[in-house]
Write an enzyme that holds these catalytic residues in place. Sequence first.
Site, mmCIF file in Angstrom:
data_model
loop_
_atom_site.group_PDB
_atom_site.id
_atom_site.type_symbol
_atom_site.label_atom_id
_atom_site.label_comp_id
_atom_site.label_asym_id
_atom_site.label_seq_id
_atom_site.Cartn_x
_atom_site.Cartn_y
_atom_site.Cartn_z
ATOM 1 N N TYR A 41 0.918 -1.193 -0.133
ATOM 2 C CA TYR A 41 -0.147 -0.043 0.022
ATOM 3 C C TYR A 41 0.777 1.352 -0.041
ATOM 4 O O TYR A 41 0.674 2.097 0.900
ATOM 5 C CB TYR A 41 -0.789 -0.027 1.245
ATOM 6 C CG TYR A 41 -1.878 -1.207 1.361
ATOM 7 C CD1 TYR A 41 -2.339 -2.068 0.229
ATOM 8 C CD2 TYR A 41 -2.223 -1.407 2.672
ATOM 9 C CE1 TYR A 41 -3.089 -2.919 0.440
ATOM 10 C CE2 TYR A 41 -3.267 -2.619 2.827
ATOM 11 C CZ TYR A 41 -3.513 -3.326 1.471
ATOM 12 O OH TYR A 41 -4.462 -4.542 1.720
ATOM 13 N N HIS B 135 0.146 -12.003 1.284
ATOM 14 C CA HIS B 135 -0.488 -10.918 0.558
ATOM 15 C C HIS B 135 -1.197 -11.343 -0.706
ATOM 16 O O HIS B 135 -0.280 -11.773 -1.537
ATOM 17 C CB HIS B 135 -0.096 -9.741 0.517
ATOM 18 C CG HIS B 135 -0.836 -8.490 0.108
ATOM 19 N ND1 HIS B 135 -0.506 -7.186 0.229
ATOM 20 C CD2 HIS B 135 -1.913 -8.433 -0.024
ATOM 21 C CE1 HIS B 135 -1.543 -6.097 0.113
ATOM 22 N NE2 HIS B 135 -2.393 -6.913 -0.334
#
Length: 405
Positions: free
Chosen positions: A62, A130
């Site tokens: 992110y 992830h």
Amino acid sequence: MASSTERASSRPQLHKVIPPLIMGTATFNTQYVDDPFDLPAASVVSRALDLGVKAFDTSPYYGPSEIILGNALAHRSITSRYNRSDYFLVTKAGRLSSPEFDYSPEWVRYSIYRSLERLHTEYLDLVYMHDVEFVSSAEVLAAVRELRRLRDEEGVIRYVGISGYPVRKLCELAEMILRETGEPLDGVLSYGHYTIQNTTLGSEDVLRRFREAGVDVVLNASMLGMGLLTTRGADNGPMASWHPSPVALRRACQGIVPVAQEAGEKLEVVAIRWALESWAEKGAELGTSATNLPEGTRIGVSVMGTAYIDELEETCRVFNSVLDGLAPEDDDQELTSRREQSRERREKIRALVEEMWNVLGNWKDYSWDSPPEGFVNKRNAADMGVVPDDGVLARRIEKQKGLVR
């Protein structure tokens, strides 16, 4: 010497400690805002803690999210009032960029050490690999093993999980990890699959498979479908350049905006209320018991993405109303009144969502392909496990040797 499974069993189960509402910080990123460093992050995080939101989710993928969140948590306005043990930190590893993944033990280890530095902490409460659908099962297994090694041998991680988009792939990998290691995953994070557009995560088959795989907690994230279920939609703003949904789905979701407006509501409010309340009930068996509800009561855990105080406060107001509706009957007149209001609100929202489902038609429960057809990991085989010479590993080695003062 105790086995990994024995050491894991000596810790409280994840469902006994994880908060029911987690603040997601994917929004601290250029994918959602033009300049995330301009966000009032310290004020937002401080307000979250004051409102009782005691968990934060981030990822190296992110952009600057880990750095911004870490700096906020290290701000004196927070450290002067809260200890590290007062909140729960969640991050991820393995995804470097949109087309690039490295699940090698070397990269996982480096990523965790870097996250510790960025988040100014000695340990991470929960770490996911992830977007596990983008790599092979063997890579996922090796990465989970490394996370557990870091948990058991170095104590820098407390709980281990996986995250991703295709729900049945998450089930498949959870089953594989239990089969291959004899130890179930602590947590699985699913996104975009328990919303007013897509309810796949709540299907009985999916929940059964997670239970049989021994998963302790299944979390629901992206209640707004990463911007799909908003008044402005995914086509208006930074999301337009990267959102993976097909154009026809975006149009279908815009088609339910008038349904909300005609009822005097905003689509965002309806979507958040429905997802929070419905997952609290549907996800209860795989949820948390760390609430103020009667001992042993479990409710589904949700992750809310927010970047601004007004969004945060609105979500917390809705969530507290949901909790009021779940509270047992008693003689407290004020609580009884709030509980009745919550139940009336629930009925209105459910009726509205039924109308929205009629408008969505065949787009309800539609999931796009992830990974997309033809996806190729852009991380070269020769680069797997090659980490930057940025001082992270050197500082960690010094710290382990006790040389850092």
